[in-house]
Design an enzyme around this catalytic site. Structure first.
Site, PDB file in Angstrom:
ATOM      1  N   VAL A   1      48.484  77.839  41.828  1.00 16.68           N
ATOM      2  CA  VAL A   1      49.239  78.179  43.020  1.00 16.68           C
ATOM      3  C   VAL A   1      49.621  76.875  43.704  1.00 16.68           C
ATOM      4  O   VAL A   1      48.798  75.974  43.847  1.00 16.68           O
ATOM      5  CB  VAL A   1      48.412  79.050  43.984  1.00 16.68           C
ATOM      6  CG1 VAL A   1      49.201  79.350  45.246  1.00 16.68           C
ATOM      7  CG2 VAL A   1      47.984  80.332  43.294  1.00 16.68           C
ATOM      8  N   CYS A   2      50.892  76.780  44.082  1.00 14.42           N
ATOM      9  CA  CYS A   2      51.364  75.627  44.847  1.00 14.42           C
ATOM     10  C   CYS A   2      51.025  74.335  44.090  1.00 14.42           C
ATOM     11  O   CYS A   2      51.307  74.203  42.906  1.00 14.42           O
ATOM     12  CB  CYS A   2      50.744  75.674  46.240  1.00 14.42           C
ATOM     13  SG  CYS A   2      51.475  74.576  47.460  1.00 14.42           S
ATOM     14  N   THR A   3      50.402  73.381  44.766  1.00 11.20           N
ATOM     15  CA  THR A   3      50.127  72.077  44.168  1.00 11.20           C
ATOM     16  C   THR A   3      48.926  72.082  43.228  1.00 11.20           C
ATOM     17  O   THR A   3      48.553  71.036  42.696  1.00 11.20           O
ATOM     18  CB  THR A   3      49.911  71.026  45.264  1.00 11.20           C
ATOM     19  OG1 THR A   3      48.995  71.544  46.236  1.00 11.20           O
ATOM     20  CG2 THR A   3      51.226  70.699  45.962  1.00 11.20           C
TER      21      THR A   3
ATOM     22  N   THR B   1      56.176  74.260  41.533  1.00  9.83           N
ATOM     23  CA  THR B   1      55.173  73.932  42.533  1.00  9.83           C
ATOM     24  C   THR B   1      55.844  74.103  43.888  1.00  9.83           C
ATOM     25  O   THR B   1      56.978  74.587  43.957  1.00  9.83           O
ATOM     26  CB  THR B   1      54.638  72.500  42.335  1.00  9.83           C
ATOM     27  OG1 THR B   1      53.525  72.279  43.205  1.00  9.83           O
ATOM     28  CG2 THR B   1      55.717  71.449  42.606  1.00  9.83           C
TER      29      THR B   1
END
Length: 320
Positions: A108-110, A128
């Site tokens: 998730v995300c970074t 990202t």
């Protein structure tokens, strides 16, 4: 049926909202399914509590170094501590190990930085948080970074955009594992969309940072958003701004990276997306209200922007 084992890998300064989005989706699936489908646990280095990005303390249930497979899913959280985590050999090596013992791997995300550092994204298309995409591409040139989609599936590896995109990714997993009806029920329970298409753009001009510092461009953008159904040709906008078409185009390219015409088309398409998700207006009415004129023109713009026709988009947004 045995419950699917899901491990969420977290570390110092992980984003709590991402972790909660993962666990809340899985727990809701357990509540509303015919049986508990998922067993989920948070694993941290040493099993130690972590201080999240929002300064709250989160306890772990598992010691990362001691987790063994087989696992159904490993999800790596993001957060402001992502670069330190990606540079930590212990975290990276154990994520790499667990990936080999799991049916699927996700970030998730970074959290994608940790997957990239582990070599799990080499040669793969990944996403990202939009704000971190350029940096990620610089650090991991073997990864095909695409900053636009909400989430991307490439084989058994999935990456998602920032923070609440975790909901979209996890709903996609619930649907894949247990069918559309359960995923729809979970979405209703979480009061969220079922589900935004993975290839929907992350960034919307209606929620992005305020526009450019240039006052003339800013005024022009305000005019566009307030007059979507009117004539918004570059010539008309230039007259409104009191400059030449050439100068207006030059300013848009400098401050927005796109021409006035392209910006107008994007603004109209995103406004149409909002109406499709929030109203029952007929497609032709949405087209007129947003300045497309005809439903077919809207359809072409929508496919160009989101990769799907507006009719399908509307269906994916229904939560009731």
């Amino acid at each position: 049926m045995d419950r699917r084992r899901v491990v969420i890998v977290a570390y110092e300064a992980s984003e709590l909202l991402e972790i909660a989005s993962i666990t809340s989706t899985l727990e809701s699936a357990n509540w509303h399914g015919a049986q508990p489908y998922y067993e989920y646990r948070v694993a941290t280095p040493g099993g130690h509590p972590i201080t999240t990005a929002t300064a709250l303390t989160l306890s772990a249930q598992l010691v990362l170094e001691r987790v063994t497979g087989p696992l159904d899913t490993v999800v790596v959280a993001g957060g402001i501590g992502h670069e330190d985590a990606a540079g930590n050999p212990l975290i990276v090596s154990h994520v790499r190990r667990l990936a080999k013992e799991s049916r699927r791997v996700a970030s998730v995300c970074t959290g994608s930085y940790i997957l990239a550092a582990a070599g799990l994204l080499d040669g793969r298309r990944a996403t990202t948080h939009w704000h971190q995409a350029e940096r990620m591409a610089e650090l991991y040139p073997d990864v095909v970074v695409d900053p636009d989609p909400i989430f991307i599936r490439d084989g058994n590896v999935a990456t998602s955009a920032g923070i609440t995109a975790a909901l979209d990714l996890m709903l996609a997993f619930v649907e894949e594992d247990n069918g559309t009806e359960l995923a729809r029920t979970v979405a209703r329970n979480l009061v969220t969309y079922l589900q935004r298409p993975g290839d929907q753009a992350q960034m919307s001009m209606f929620v992005s940072a305020p526009s450019p510092a240039n006052s003339l461009v800013k005024r022009t953008l305000e005019h566009i958003s307030a007059h979507l159904r009117d004539d918004l040709s570059t010539a008309t906008l230039a007259i409104e701004a009191g400059v030449s078409e050439r100068h207006l185009t030059r300013l848009f390219l400098k401050h927005l990276g796109q021409t006035p015409g392209r910006y107008v088309r994007q603004a109209r398409t995103e406004a149409a997306a909002h109406l499709l998700a929030s109203t029952s207006l007929p497609m032709a009415a949405v087209a007129v209200r947003c300045g497309f004129g005809t439903a077919e023109t809207l359809r072409q713009a929508f496919i160009d922007r989101y990769g799907i026709p507006p009719s399908r988009y509307r269906l994916t947004q229904a939560v009731g």
